[in-house]
Design a protein around this motif. Structure first.
Motif, mmCIF file in Angstrom:
data_model
loop_
_atom_site.group_PDB
_atom_site.id
_atom_site.type_symbol
_atom_site.label_atom_id
_atom_site.label_comp_id
_atom_site.label_asym_id
_atom_site.label_seq_id
_atom_site.Cartn_x
_atom_site.Cartn_y
_atom_site.Cartn_z
ATOM 1 N N SER A 55 60.303 41.235 19.246
ATOM 2 C CA SER A 55 59.252 41.499 20.234
ATOM 3 C C SER A 55 59.813 41.467 21.648
ATOM 4 O O SER A 55 59.353 42.187 22.519
ATOM 5 C CB SER A 55 58.131 40.469 20.091
ATOM 6 O OG SER A 55 57.587 40.557 18.804
ATOM 7 N N VAL A 56 60.811 40.616 21.886
ATOM 8 C CA VAL A 56 61.433 40.542 23.215
ATOM 9 C C VAL A 56 62.627 41.503 23.318
ATOM 10 O O VAL A 56 63.333 41.496 24.329
ATOM 11 C CB VAL A 56 61.905 39.104 23.550
ATOM 12 C CG1 VAL A 56 60.728 38.154 23.611
ATOM 13 C CG2 VAL A 56 62.947 38.603 22.559
ATOM 14 N N GLY A 57 62.837 42.310 22.293
ATOM 15 C CA GLY A 57 64.000 43.199 22.247
ATOM 16 C C GLY A 57 65.103 42.572 21.415
ATOM 17 O O GLY A 57 65.067 41.387 21.085
ATOM 18 N N ASN A 58 66.113 43.401 21.045
ATOM 19 C CA ASN A 58 67.179 42.932 20.150
ATOM 20 C C ASN A 58 68.308 42.241 20.887
ATOM 21 O O ASN A 58 69.235 41.726 20.259
ATOM 22 C CB ASN A 58 67.809 44.102 19.385
ATOM 23 C CG ASN A 58 66.805 45.134 18.962
ATOM 24 O OD1 ASN A 58 66.134 45.737 19.795
ATOM 25 N ND2 ASN A 58 66.682 45.347 17.690
ATOM 26 N N SER A 59 68.284 42.287 22.209
ATOM 27 C CA SER A 59 69.345 41.640 22.978
ATOM 28 C C SER A 59 68.756 41.162 24.302
ATOM 29 O O SER A 59 69.300 41.428 25.360
ATOM 30 C CB SER A 59 70.499 42.619 23.204
ATOM 31 O OG SER A 59 70.005 43.852 23.727
ATOM 32 N N ALA A 60 67.606 40.498 24.210
ATOM 33 C CA ALA A 60 66.911 40.020 25.415
ATOM 34 C C ALA A 60 67.876 39.148 26.218
ATOM 35 O O ALA A 60 68.441 38.190 25.675
ATOM 36 C CB ALA A 60 65.668 39.230 25.028
ATOM 37 N N PRO A 61 68.095 39.464 27.494
ATOM 38 C CA PRO A 61 69.127 38.758 28.255
ATOM 39 C C PRO A 61 68.984 37.234 28.208
ATOM 40 O O PRO A 61 69.987 36.526 28.046
ATOM 41 C CB PRO A 61 68.916 39.297 29.678
ATOM 42 C CG PRO A 61 68.347 40.658 29.471
ATOM 43 C CD PRO A 61 67.479 40.567 28.251
ATOM 44 N N ARG A 62 67.786 36.759 28.306
ATOM 45 C CA ARG A 62 67.602 35.317 28.305
ATOM 46 C C ARG A 62 67.970 34.689 26.951
ATOM 47 O O ARG A 62 68.518 33.585 26.890
ATOM 48 C CB ARG A 62 66.131 35.029 28.647
ATOM 49 C CG ARG A 62 65.929 33.711 29.268
ATOM 50 C CD ARG A 62 64.532 33.626 29.860
ATOM 51 N NE ARG A 62 64.322 32.219 30.156
ATOM 52 C CZ ARG A 62 63.491 31.774 31.071
ATOM 53 N NH1 ARG A 62 62.758 32.598 31.779
ATOM 54 N NH2 ARG A 62 63.362 30.481 31.264
ATOM 55 N N VAL A 63 67.669 35.412 25.887
ATOM 56 C CA VAL A 63 68.014 34.934 24.540
ATOM 57 C C VAL A 63 69.533 34.942 24.366
ATOM 58 O O VAL A 63 70.130 33.964 23.890
ATOM 59 C CB VAL A 63 67.325 35.802 23.453
ATOM 60 C CG1 VAL A 63 67.822 35.428 22.059
ATOM 61 C CG2 VAL A 63 65.813 35.664 23.548
ATOM 62 N N VAL A 64 70.156 36.035 24.783
ATOM 63 C CA VAL A 64 71.614 36.156 24.642
ATOM 64 C C VAL A 64 72.309 35.027 25.423
ATOM 65 O O VAL A 64 73.217 34.353 24.913
ATOM 66 C CB VAL A 64 72.093 37.550 25.125
ATOM 67 C CG1 VAL A 64 73.620 37.626 25.174
ATOM 68 C CG2 VAL A 64 71.529 38.639 24.209
#
Ligand code: PLP
Length: 446
Positions: A74-83
């Motif tokens: 939902s936040v994308g496959n490489s959400a910057p904050r997650v990465v």
């Protein structure tokens, strides 16, 4: 303010080879020789990069993603904050096992889930690796807390692929066929399915039908739990009629039955609120989550009333990897991204972008009997010319045509006749619109 997606991936549909391209075809041959045939792939293009609303394959094609890896990214496959959060966490430690030496991120995820899930009562959370594992544990907890055994599930339900969750899942092919015997004490009841129920059946009527069967076939005093997806996922994005879920939930409360909402697909902003339960104001006793929780890292949870959760003896719950520190860091970052970018509002905008166009398409073509869903979880049910007779061939043909044109869409439904749209909630407006244009053309070409 975090950015929505990596700026180095162009948010565009770009086809430079056939789909799949030559490199994907070659890799697929290797895969067929190495990977078990039972694990299938919807679109056999092999991923090189992904983010925002696109998946870039190893041939350099860029596909519009309207599936989110089945409602996960939902936040994308490489959400910057997650990465960033994953990178930071992995440099400290990869694993200790929370049951051996614990760590803060697990506790912080539990606090966050206790705060975000419906109801202001005291709650506890336990973390696991997969949705199936969360459902299994919710059932274990409910049985122990009530000292009862029977579990009620519904027509069209999907709860997973492990032995207990196969028993809870409705559809035989491909999920159950040949994999029995299944776990016992599972009872299946009729769902509220407005498109297929008799005309005018209210949510209350549908709940009364199910409750009467529960009382006759099991007896309330033997029921440990009623387990339901507030909006069904694999079963066809079935949204029960208003009043169905509240009536079931009230019956559970009156009879000491644990009401478990399986929000593994519908949770975390997917339907335009944190949980699909919120739309009808129901407060589940236990709630299972996974998929959208951690931006793609494997994590799942059971969250619920403290007195039910804490009925289990120390050591009764857990698992080697449950609540892995990298996955927990990812979950905290994914949830922060949802808050910061207001992905609930984004999901509602996606609904507004999709539904009117799909209703018009249905009226124009006569191939779609029902357009339904909430937020970024919208389904088209294909039927034969204005009837309710399922048209699985039409759904399959539309999906195939979209894939060839670089748009990833998924099908689902008990009758295999539903096209479901699950875009990443961070998808750009124009990209989504282009994806819908491709879908419209595919339906018109039927
Ligand atoms: C996907 C899903 C599951 C199973 O989750 P896994 O992580 O695949 O085990 C259970 N319930 C629902 C509603 C789901 O959509």
């Amino acid at each position: 303010m975090s950015i929505a997606f990596r700026t180095d991936i162009a948010q565009e549909r770009r086809l430079i080879t056939a789909i799949p391209g030559p490199k994907s075809v070659a890799l697929h041959a290797r895969r067929t020789a190495a990977v078990a045939a039972g694990v299938a792939s919807t679109v056999p293009v092999y991923t090189a990069d992904a983010g925002g609303g696109v998946i870039v394959d190893i041939d350099g094609n860029s596909l519009i993603d309207l599936g989110s890896g089945i409602a996960v990214t939902s936040v994308g496959n490489s959400a910057p904050r997650v990465v960033d959060a994953v990178r930071e966490a992995v440099e400290h430690f990869t694993h200790t096992c929370f049951m051996v030496t614990p760590y803060e991120s697990y506790v912080a995820v539990a606090e966050k889930l206790n705060a975000l899930t419906p109801g202001r009562h005291s709650k506890r959370t336990a973390l696991f690796n997969s949705g199936s594992e969360a459902v299994e544990n919710a059932v274990k907890i409910a049985r122990l807390a009530t000292k009862r055994t029977a579990v009620v599930a519904f027509d069209h339900a999907y709860h997973g692929r492990t032995n207990l969750t196969m028993a809870l899942t409705a559809k035989a092919m491909p999920y159950k066929k040949g994999f029995g015997p299944f776990a016992g004490e599972i009872y299946r009841m009729p769902m509220s399915y407005p498109f297929r129920d008799v005309e005018g059946m209210s949510g209350k009527d549908a709940a009364a039908r199910a409750i009467s069967m529960i009382e006759k076939q099991i007896g309330a005093e033997d029921v440990a739990a009623v387990l339901i997806e507030p909006i069904q996922g694999e079963g066809g994005f079935i949204v029960p009629a208003d009043g169905f879920l509240p009536a079931l939930s009230e019956w559970c409360t009156r009879n000491g039955v644990v009401f478990i909402a399986d929000e593994i697909q519908s949770g975390f902003c997917r339907t335009g609120s944190w949980f699909a339960s919120d739309h009808e104001g129901i407060v589940p006793d236990l709630i299972t989550t996974a998929k959208g929780i951690a931006g793609g890292l494997p994590l799942a949870a059971v969250t619920g009333r403290a007195e039910i959760m804490d009925a289990v003896h120390p050591g009764g719950l857990g698992g080697t990897y449950g609540g892995n520190p990298i996955a927990c860091a990812a979950a905290l970052a994914a949830i922060a991204t949802m808050e910061e970018l207001d992905l609930n509002a984004a999901a509602r905008r996606i609904e507004e972008a999709i539904v009117p166009r799909m209703r018009a398409l249905a009226a124009d073509t006569g191939r779609i009997g029902d357009v339904r869903g909430r937020g970024g979880m919208i389904a088209l049910e294909f039927t034969v010319g204005g009837s309710t007779e399922p048209d699985a061939a039409a759904a399959a043909a539309v999906a195939k045509a979209c894939h060839a044109q670089g748009v990833i869409i998924l099908t689902c439904g008990t009758y295999g006749n539903v096209v479901r749209l699950l875009p990443p909630l961070v998808i750009g407006e124009e990209l989504l619109s282009e994806g819908l244009t491709v879908l419209e053309a595919a339906v018109r070409a039927l």
